[in-house]
Design an enzyme around this catalytic site. Structure first.
Site, PDB file in Angstrom:
ATOM      1  N   LYS A 195       9.913 -15.902   4.049  1.00  0.00           N
ATOM      2  CA  LYS A 195      10.262 -15.680   2.651  1.00  0.00           C
ATOM      3  C   LYS A 195      11.318 -14.576   2.583  1.00  0.00           C
ATOM      4  O   LYS A 195      11.025 -13.397   2.778  1.00  0.00           O
ATOM      5  CB  LYS A 195       9.004 -15.293   1.857  1.00  0.00           C
ATOM      6  N   GLY A 247       9.525  -3.737   4.165  1.00  0.00           N
ATOM      7  CA  GLY A 247       9.885  -3.401   2.795  1.00  0.00           C
ATOM      8  C   GLY A 247       9.282  -2.066   2.402  1.00  0.00           C
ATOM      9  O   GLY A 247       8.998  -1.211   3.249  1.00  0.00           O
ATOM     10  N   SER A 248       9.042  -1.891   1.129  1.00  0.00           N
ATOM     11  CA  SER A 248       8.558  -0.611   0.627  1.00  0.00           C
ATOM     12  C   SER A 248       7.084  -0.411   0.954  1.00  0.00           C
ATOM     13  O   SER A 248       6.316  -1.373   1.105  1.00  0.00           O
ATOM     14  CB  SER A 248       8.755  -0.533  -0.887  1.00  0.00           C
ATOM     15  N   THR A 249       6.678   0.843   1.034  1.00  0.00           N
ATOM     16  CA  THR A 249       5.273   1.157   1.278  1.00  0.00           C
ATOM     17  C   THR A 249       4.401   0.660   0.135  1.00  0.00           C
ATOM     18  O   THR A 249       3.282   0.173   0.366  1.00  0.00           O
ATOM     19  CB  THR A 249       5.113   2.677   1.467  1.00  0.00           C
ATOM     20  N   GLU A 250       4.893   0.746  -1.078  1.00  0.00           N
ATOM     21  CA  GLU A 250       4.134   0.278  -2.240  1.00  0.00           C
ATOM     22  C   GLU A 250       3.786  -1.197  -2.101  1.00  0.00           C
ATOM     23  O   GLU A 250       2.629  -1.605  -2.296  1.00  0.00           O
ATOM     24  CB  GLU A 250       4.941   0.523  -3.522  1.00  0.00           C
ATOM     25  N   GLY A 252       3.883  -2.905   0.691  1.00  0.00           N
ATOM     26  CA  GLY A 252       3.092  -3.061   1.902  1.00  0.00           C
ATOM     27  C   GLY A 252       1.605  -2.934   1.626  1.00  0.00           C
ATOM     28  O   GLY A 252       0.785  -3.669   2.206  1.00  0.00           O
ATOM     29  N   GLU A 269       6.427  -2.818   8.447  1.00  0.00           N
ATOM     30  CA  GLU A 269       7.492  -1.828   8.689  1.00  0.00           C
ATOM     31  C   GLU A 269       7.950  -1.384   7.316  1.00  0.00           C
ATOM     32  O   GLU A 269       8.580  -2.147   6.587  1.00  0.00           O
ATOM     33  CB  GLU A 269       8.620  -2.454   9.511  1.00  0.00           C
ATOM     34  N   CYS A 303      15.647   2.146   6.108  1.00  0.00           N
ATOM     35  CA  CYS A 303      14.345   2.819   6.091  1.00  0.00           C
ATOM     36  C   CYS A 303      14.342   4.051   6.983  1.00  0.00           C
ATOM     37  O   CYS A 303      13.539   4.958   6.785  1.00  0.00           O
ATOM     38  CB  CYS A 303      13.252   1.844   6.504  1.00  0.00           C
ATOM     39  N   GLU A 400      11.378   8.344  -1.140  1.00  0.00           N
ATOM     40  CA  GLU A 400      12.458   7.586  -0.514  1.00  0.00           C
ATOM     41  C   GLU A 400      13.441   7.133  -1.588  1.00  0.00           C
ATOM     42  O   GLU A 400      13.073   6.409  -2.517  1.00  0.00           O
ATOM     43  CB  GLU A 400      11.896   6.380   0.234  1.00  0.00           C
TER      44      GLU A 400
END
Length: 498
Positions: A195, A247-250, A252, A269, A303, A400
């Site tokens: 995706k 992608g973003s931690t949020e 993730g 990651e 990142c 970030e």
């Protein structure tokens, strides 16, 4: 540069690709989305639409996962010898290389990155990674295991492919991130539902065409474009054995929650707020351009970007003067212009995010050395920016930004434990760099920094053989190197009483 002039810079083959209908790749065929819907793809240099792409949904994910399951369990992919599988992955690297110029154009137009970077970094790295991972196909081994229990035993372990893998990739390196994900999974014998990010789907779709051209069996790689809906469906799907996300931690954290339904394996990651630490003995002729590249490369949309720059007070002023000079030399413009060094951010949303951080920094007392605002009125450009007089509680220091913005922090300490404590004062732990002529100091500090990658006298360095990933909230698992193969395999123990 308007859309017409942008297309004037494109080769005919790239223009033809952009103009044709863009569908979903499911079971070796290009199909319309079940909803019949499409969404626009924008050129971030102009904000204008350049293409429309199929908008997949959960139904399309169901079809793609079923195709991947058939290919994994019953299709020719499951019966290929390791050497045959490796040759196919290697061949895809060759096919990618043969089409590297058009893919670089697609990346530059769709993402906004300077085409010189796409040519010099994204495409060569992707080709080499496919070849490297293809070589692992014949080297995925278990081991014989000595048994201490009574009796005569023959015991050993086997590494087997984990199965059907869902892979969700970001927009900052669209093609390269696709290759990072698919190369080890294919080498290990998995099948894939990919995706792409909705902002940058074009190079992944072209990659899908090249995968078919290379001769991969139907269902081995499926590509479903769309917004968060197909991504969420893929992460939660009960017949997916593993999900890999960059992608973003949020987001993730949302992936982890979605994966809990069938306890599928997860690799992540995620974000970073990487420190670059400059010692007073650093070679500033190396450290200044190196730190500039560490934050301004890919418009700071990395990142691993060196967004917290710790500089010893003895060289702080010289470092700031040199860094500002580097920033002002960078030409800002459309990515397709070969003279451009700073292209647009990927989207209006990202532009608003970065300029919002700049406003927050000024409000909280940061001083702008250079840059600090949007560039021009068309497209999504932001000036390369250096902020000083920043403090740990500022939002620009803690969060970030994912833009060409560096927070420069003066320090006067020589105690490595205290320096490491400052560098580690973040929820992230993806990367760090150390700039010094004292290699002993560098290695001692490297051990104290809680980051998945620590670079000495360089920033943003990667190699296909180096494992890459993060500590803390920067993620789970490692990509590249043999560790990437481990992400896509299960270990089975076999014990026979003789």
């Amino acid at each position: 540069m308007d859309l017409a002039s942008a297309h004037g810079r494109l080769s005919p083959v790239t223009s033809d690709f952009i103009a044709r209908p863009h569908r979903l790749l499911i079971d070796g065929k290009w199909v319309e989305p079940s909803s019949g819907k499409r969404f626009p793809v924008l050129d971030p240099a102009t904000g204008q639409q350049i293409a429309s792409v199929a908008e997949g949904n959960a139904t399309d994910i169901d079809l793609a996962v079923a195709a991947a399951r058939r290919a994994f369990e019953a299709g020719p992919w499951s019966r290929l010898k390791p050497t045959e599988r490796g040759k196919l992955v290697w061949k895809l690297g060759d096919v990618l290389e043969a089409h590297s110029e058009e893919l670089a154009e697609l990346e530059s137009l769709d993402n906004g990155k300077p085409i010189t970077d796409a040519r010099a970094v994204d495409l060569p790295f992707g080709c080499e990674l496919l070849r490297y991972m293809g070589g692992w196909s014949t080297k995925i081994c278990g081991q014989q295991i000595p048994i201490s229990a009574p009796g005569e035993w023959h015991a050993y372990s086997i590494r087997e492919p984990v199965g059907v893998v869902g892979q969700i990739i970001p927009w900052n390196f669209p093609l390269l991130m696709a290759v990072w994900k698919i190369a080890p999974a294919l080498a290990a014998g998995c099948t894939i539902v990919l995706k792409p990010a909705e902002q940058t789907p074009l190079s992944a779709l072209r990659l899908g065409e090249l995968i078919l051209e290379a001769g991969f069996p139907p269902g081995v790689v499926n590509i479903v474009t769309g917004d968060h809906v197909p991504g969420a469906a893929l992460a939660a799907h009960p017949d997916v054995d593993k999900v890999a996300f960059t992608g973003s931690t949020e987001v993730g954290k949302l992936i982890v929650q979605a994966a809990a339904g069938n306890l599928k394996k997860v690799s992540l990651e995620l974000g970073g707020k990487s420190p670059a630490i400059v010692f007073p003995d650093a070679d500033l002729s190396v450290a200044i351009p190196g730190a500039a590249n560490g934050i301004f490369f890919n418009m700071g949309q990395c990142c691993t970007a060196g967004s917290r720059l710790f500089v010893h007070e003895k060289v702080f002023d010289r470092m700031m003067t040199g860094l500002a000079d580097e920033a002002t030399k960078l030409k800002i413009g459309p990515g397709l212009d070969p003279e451009t060094r700073i292209g647009p951010l990927v989207s209006e949303e990202q532009l608003n995010r970065v300029t919002g951080f700049l406003a927050s920094g000024r409000e909280q007392g940061a001083e702008v050395v250079t840059g600090g605002k949007r560039h021009g009125n068309a497209g999504y450009f932001v000036e390369p920016t250096i902020l000083t007089r920043t403090t740990p509680e500022m939002k620009v220091v803690r969060e970030e930004i994912f833009g060409p913005v560096v927070c420069a922090i003066r320090y006067g300490d020589d105690d490595l434990d205290r320096i490491a404590k400052q560098g580690n004062a973040t929820e992230y732990g993806l990367a760090a760099s150390i700039w010094t002529r004292d290699i002993g100091v560098a290695h001692k500090l490297a051990r104290k920094l809680r980051a998945g990658s620590v670079w000495i006298n360089v920033h943003n360095f990667n190699d296909v053989a180096l494992p890459f990933g993060g500590y803390k909230q920067s993620g789970w698992g490692r990509e590249m190197g043999y560790e990437a193969i481990e992400l896509y395999t299960e270990t089975k123990a076999v014990a026979a009483l003789l």
